[in-house]
Enzyme design. Sequence first.
Site, PDB file in Angstrom:
ATOM      1  N   GLN A   1       3.252   9.835   1.471  1.00 63.07           N
ATOM      2  CA  GLN A   1       4.442   9.301   1.481  1.00 63.07           C
ATOM      3  C   GLN A   1       5.062   9.730   0.044  1.00 63.07           C
ATOM      4  O   GLN A   1       6.392   9.369  -0.112  1.00 63.07           O
ATOM      5  CB  GLN A   1       4.109   7.698   1.251  1.00 63.07           C
TER       6      GLN A   1
ATOM      7  N   HIS B   1      -3.865   1.088   8.023  1.00 64.76           N
ATOM      8  CA  HIS B   1      -2.029   1.474   8.029  1.00 64.76           C
ATOM      9  C   HIS B   1      -2.349   2.850   7.090  1.00 64.76           C
ATOM     10  O   HIS B   1      -1.773   3.938   7.670  1.00 64.76           O
ATOM     11  CB  HIS B   1      -1.508   0.425   7.582  1.00 64.76           C
ATOM     12  N   GLU B   2      -2.994   2.544   5.978  1.00 64.14           N
ATOM     13  CA  GLU B   2      -2.935   3.564   4.873  1.00 64.14           C
ATOM     14  C   GLU B   2      -3.728   4.775   5.266  1.00 64.14           C
ATOM     15  O   GLU B   2      -3.388   6.181   4.844  1.00 64.14           O
ATOM     16  CB  GLU B   2      -3.301   3.063   3.430  1.00 64.14           C
TER      17      GLU B   2
ATOM     18  N   GLY C   1       0.836  -1.061  -0.068  1.00 59.06           N
ATOM     19  CA  GLY C   1       0.074   0.108   0.053  1.00 59.06           C
ATOM     20  C   GLY C   1       0.781   1.323   0.080  1.00 59.06           C
ATOM     21  O   GLY C   1       1.862   1.275   0.440  1.00 59.06           O
TER      22      GLY C   1
ATOM     23  N   CYS D   1       6.679  -0.070   6.503  1.00 59.37           N
ATOM     24  CA  CYS D   1       6.268   1.204   6.042  1.00 59.37           C
ATOM     25  C   CYS D   1       7.391   1.621   5.142  1.00 59.37           C
ATOM     26  O   CYS D   1       8.401   1.661   5.673  1.00 59.37           O
ATOM     27  CB  CYS D   1       5.867   2.166   7.050  1.00 59.37           C
ATOM     28  N   LEU D   2       6.962   2.007   3.899  1.00 56.52           N
ATOM     29  CA  LEU D   2       7.845   2.269   2.918  1.00 56.52           C
ATOM     30  C   LEU D   2       8.720   3.732   3.394  1.00 56.52           C
ATOM     31  O   LEU D   2       9.840   4.164   2.937  1.00 56.52           O
ATOM     32  CB  LEU D   2       7.392   2.852   1.538  1.00 56.52           C
TER      33      LEU D   2
ATOM     34  N   HIS E   1      -2.168   7.024   7.473  1.00 56.01           N
ATOM     35  CA  HIS E   1      -1.163   8.108   6.813  1.00 56.01           C
ATOM     36  C   HIS E   1      -1.845   9.429   6.424  1.00 56.01           C
ATOM     37  O   HIS E   1      -1.087  10.404   6.461  1.00 56.01           O
ATOM     38  CB  HIS E   1      -0.514   7.521   5.391  1.00 56.01           C
TER      39      HIS E   1
HETATM   40 ZN   LIG Z   1       3.116   3.382   5.576  1.00 51.41          ZN
END
Ligand SMILES: [Zn+2]
Length: 175
Positions: free
Chosen positions: A54, A142-143, A49, A100-101, A146
């Site tokens: 991000q 999670h997304e 995701g 997480c990226l 963000h």
């Molecule tokens: Zn993340």
Amino acid sequence: MSILKVARMGHPVLRAKARRLEKADIRSVAIQKLIDDMIETMREYHGVGLAAPQVHEAVRVFVAALDAGEEDAPQVETLAIINPEITVIGSDVVEDWEGCLSIPDIRGRVPRAREIAVRAMDRRGDRIELHAHDFHARVIQHETDHLDGVLFFDRMKSFESLTFLDEYSRYWNKD
Ligand SMILES: [Zn+2]
């Protein structure tokens, strides 16, 4: 399409509240290109995701590989989810690993609601409703976090499980 630069923890865009998009915004060339680029960026870095903050865009959009099929015919595809509103179903909370990226090479165990319903818009600006449980519910929570400037560290009950990726592979990933 292009691969976008991913913001890492410490960049203020990851702590900002992203703004909602109207249907006309969603259909704009700029947002359609952003969605295509986010999908390409997520695939390039093997994410499951990716949220717009991000990639330095403070708008309420994320992309994720989700189940878009019916209950009896699951079908995982990469979807763009816009202006998501989550409703938790039941009271089950499950703890599992997340990465997480924007927090490279680290994993930690995060409690999340097991089952959720999501009202949102798709990339055409049409209203959609999704139902998700376990892994897909985790990804959506999670997304969506963000979009409110929340990172998975903030959701952890304790930091004892925080693990670098090498050590995760060595000691914790028993699959
Ligand atoms: Zn993340």
